[in-house]
Design a protein around this motif. Sequence first.
Motif, mmCIF file in Angstrom:
data_model
loop_
_atom_site.group_PDB
_atom_site.id
_atom_site.type_symbol
_atom_site.label_atom_id
_atom_site.label_comp_id
_atom_site.label_asym_id
_atom_site.label_seq_id
_atom_site.Cartn_x
_atom_site.Cartn_y
_atom_site.Cartn_z
ATOM 1 N N ARG A 63 -2.608 10.991 0.550
ATOM 2 C CA ARG A 63 -2.008 10.802 1.876
ATOM 3 C C ARG A 63 -1.292 9.454 1.952
ATOM 4 N NH1 ARG A 63 -5.897 11.350 6.471
ATOM 5 N NH2 ARG A 63 -3.954 11.450 7.667
ATOM 6 N N THR A 64 -1.750 8.481 1.179
ATOM 7 C CA THR A 64 -1.020 7.216 1.140
ATOM 8 C C THR A 64 0.387 7.443 0.610
ATOM 9 O OG1 THR A 64 -3.016 5.873 0.869
ATOM 10 C CG2 THR A 64 -0.943 4.921 0.089
ATOM 11 N N ARG A 65 0.490 8.227 -0.472
ATOM 12 C CA ARG A 65 1.804 8.496 -1.068
ATOM 13 C C ARG A 65 2.647 9.415 -0.194
ATOM 14 N NH1 ARG A 65 -1.520 9.698 -5.541
ATOM 15 N NH2 ARG A 65 -0.890 11.899 -5.392
ATOM 16 N N ASP A 66 2.028 10.450 0.348
ATOM 17 C CA ASP A 66 2.795 11.501 1.005
ATOM 18 C C ASP A 66 3.051 11.236 2.485
ATOM 19 O OD1 ASP A 66 2.696 12.786 -1.429
ATOM 20 O OD2 ASP A 66 1.002 14.076 -0.881
ATOM 21 N N GLU A 67 2.218 10.408 3.113
ATOM 22 C CA GLU A 67 2.356 10.196 4.548
ATOM 23 C C GLU A 67 2.585 8.727 4.918
ATOM 24 O OE1 GLU A 67 -0.744 12.105 6.866
ATOM 25 O OE2 GLU A 67 -1.133 13.514 5.237
ATOM 26 N N LEU A 68 1.721 7.846 4.411
ATOM 27 C CA LEU A 68 1.806 6.450 4.845
ATOM 28 C C LEU A 68 3.092 5.783 4.364
ATOM 29 C CD1 LEU A 68 0.573 4.010 6.236
ATOM 30 C CD2 LEU A 68 -0.685 3.498 4.119
ATOM 31 N N LEU A 69 3.408 5.901 3.071
ATOM 32 C CA LEU A 69 4.597 5.227 2.552
ATOM 33 C C LEU A 69 5.891 5.788 3.151
ATOM 34 C CD1 LEU A 69 3.629 4.626 -1.180
ATOM 35 C CD2 LEU A 69 3.611 3.010 0.713
ATOM 36 N N PRO A 70 6.051 7.114 3.285
ATOM 37 C CA PRO A 70 7.248 7.609 3.976
ATOM 38 C C PRO A 70 7.340 7.115 5.416
ATOM 39 C CG PRO A 70 6.278 9.370 2.675
ATOM 40 C CD PRO A 70 5.308 8.221 2.650
ATOM 41 N N PHE A 71 6.202 7.008 6.108
ATOM 42 C CA PHE A 71 6.208 6.471 7.473
ATOM 43 C C PHE A 71 6.719 5.032 7.482
ATOM 44 C CE2 PHE A 71 3.701 3.772 10.399
ATOM 45 C CZ PHE A 71 4.317 4.146 11.585
ATOM 46 N N VAL A 103 2.223 3.946 -9.109
ATOM 47 C CA VAL A 103 2.578 2.648 -8.533
ATOM 48 C C VAL A 103 4.053 2.575 -8.176
ATOM 49 C CG1 VAL A 103 2.731 0.162 -9.023
ATOM 50 C CG2 VAL A 103 0.679 1.431 -9.650
ATOM 51 N N VAL A 104 4.873 3.309 -8.920
ATOM 52 C CA VAL A 104 6.316 3.264 -8.700
ATOM 53 C C VAL A 104 6.696 3.662 -7.273
ATOM 54 C CG1 VAL A 104 6.744 5.626 -9.476
ATOM 55 C CG2 VAL A 104 8.522 3.902 -9.738
ATOM 56 N N CYS A 105 5.846 4.442 -6.594
ATOM 57 C CA CYS A 105 6.192 4.885 -5.241
ATOM 58 C C CYS A 105 6.232 3.722 -4.253
ATOM 59 C CB CYS A 105 5.225 5.967 -4.756
ATOM 60 S SG CYS A 105 3.521 5.399 -4.496
ATOM 61 N N LEU A 106 5.627 2.590 -4.596
ATOM 62 C CA LEU A 106 5.674 1.425 -3.714
ATOM 63 C C LEU A 106 7.049 0.778 -3.688
ATOM 64 C CD1 LEU A 106 2.246 -0.208 -4.658
ATOM 65 C CD2 LEU A 106 2.808 1.031 -2.568
ATOM 66 N N LEU A 107 7.899 1.128 -4.638
ATOM 67 C CA LEU A 107 9.237 0.547 -4.660
ATOM 68 C C LEU A 107 10.103 1.065 -3.517
ATOM 69 C CD1 LEU A 107 10.056 0.647 -8.490
ATOM 70 C CD2 LEU A 107 9.210 -1.287 -7.136
ATOM 71 N N MET A 108 9.773 2.239 -2.975
ATOM 72 C CA MET A 108 10.596 2.799 -1.898
ATOM 73 C C MET A 108 10.654 1.876 -0.684
ATOM 74 S SD MET A 108 9.802 6.907 -1.932
ATOM 75 C CE MET A 108 8.074 6.671 -1.481
ATOM 76 N N PRO A 109 9.529 1.544 -0.066
ATOM 77 C CA PRO A 109 9.619 0.642 1.092
ATOM 78 C C PRO A 109 10.072 -0.762 0.717
ATOM 79 C CG PRO A 109 7.315 1.066 0.526
ATOM 80 C CD PRO A 109 8.139 2.007 -0.281
ATOM 81 N N LEU A 110 9.722 -1.219 -0.477
ATOM 82 C CA LEU A 110 10.146 -2.561 -0.880
ATOM 83 C C LEU A 110 11.667 -2.653 -0.986
ATOM 84 C CD1 LEU A 110 7.419 -3.411 -3.535
ATOM 85 C CD2 LEU A 110 7.857 -4.669 -1.419
ATOM 86 N N GLU A 111 12.309 -1.622 -1.531
ATOM 87 C CA GLU A 111 13.768 -1.662 -1.648
ATOM 88 C C GLU A 111 14.424 -1.768 -0.280
ATOM 89 O OE1 GLU A 111 17.467 0.818 -3.721
ATOM 90 O OE2 GLU A 111 15.375 1.394 -4.110
ATOM 91 N N LEU A 112 13.862 -1.061 0.705
ATOM 92 C CA LEU A 112 14.407 -1.148 2.051
ATOM 93 C C LEU A 112 14.222 -2.554 2.627
ATOM 94 C CD1 LEU A 112 14.040 1.513 4.779
ATOM 95 C CD2 LEU A 112 13.463 -0.827 5.336
#
Length: 389
Positions: A63-71, A103-112
């Motif tokens: 849920r961290t990957r699929d919900e929290l990070l996209p939010f 871990v790579v999924c954390l790059l999404m919000p960081l890039e923004l």
Amino acid sequence: EAPPPPSGGPGPGPASTPSATAPGDGEVDAVRSLEDLRSDDSQCRALAARRLPSVAAAIGPARTRDELLPFLCDGSDDDDEVLEAVASSLPGLIPHVGGPEHVVCLLMPLELLLSVEEGAVRDKAAEGAVRVSASLGDEEYASDYAGMVHRLAAGEWFTSRISACGLLPEGLPRLRTGGQRRRHVADFAGLCRDPAPMVRRIASRNLGKMLYAVASVEGAPCLLPADGGGGDDGGEYESVLRRVRSFESREGRRPRILVAKMGQDGHDRGAKVISSGFSDLGYDVDVGALFATPGEVAMQALDADVHCVGVSSQAAGHRTLLPALKAELERHGAGHIVIIAGGVIPPGDYNFLMNETQSCSAVFGPGTRITDAALETLRLIEENVEGGI
């Protein structure tokens, strides 16, 4: 140049906020934080953002990957305080995304966050990006992280390109192939020529770091030019060494230079590269402290009995600091000491420094070959010595 983007980043978004399941005793704070993330009170959201690792631990990796990070990626109008808290907290999610492969999924919000207008947010996001990159495997680093930095360097918003100025030097040493490193260096070179003055200024501040990174990967000799001729004398490098040895034979000691950093200029990697290069070419090199005053530099030059003071300038203080240093040396009867300057000095200021104020004898701009700088410096020293000054 396009106007800066709105302060983009995570923000309130009730429709997409991860929902809380019934908590156990140890999950009460995390569940409260989930609710606070969609509060109308920005301070409440900022406090919740600082507890993101607890939230991730409570809702689990999936849920961290699929919900929290996209939010966190969806919001685009939140306050800077909230965005800075999110940027600070994202590296704390590394243990909670489901293992190294995620871990790579954390790059999404960081890039923004690396593209928002507020500099403090970008700085925190850059720190977080470097920490996250350290947890990536080599393949993910080269494809996903280096790819992110490449996109930032080519971004529409000047704010993203400013972030790339600092991340490119940090990332170079870990790239494994020559092609990857060449693209990295080419991106940085493009930022040095960016149409936005702010981007060029930040790139210039990181130029020393990039030179240091290139030297650490390719070796310091890569910063010296190839002689192109392959002659019997061993090229320009050996030619400079012979000239320096000849000076030592005549004068009883090697040419001695003090590399100085004055004022509020704390960028020392370029000075380190120059110090190393001159030392390799036979000079005795003293390195001054950061943030020195002209008086302190003059006293160190006298104490070390140097032939020359080389001032490395990256922070636009040269028009004030170089004349002040010249005055301090003359006040102590040391006006004979050669002063040279290098770093990021606009060509339009060369005449002011060398002729109008006569506060230095030479200016070596970006791209100057170390062998050329060393030879010209030696020539200036020899003129003083031979003139009996």
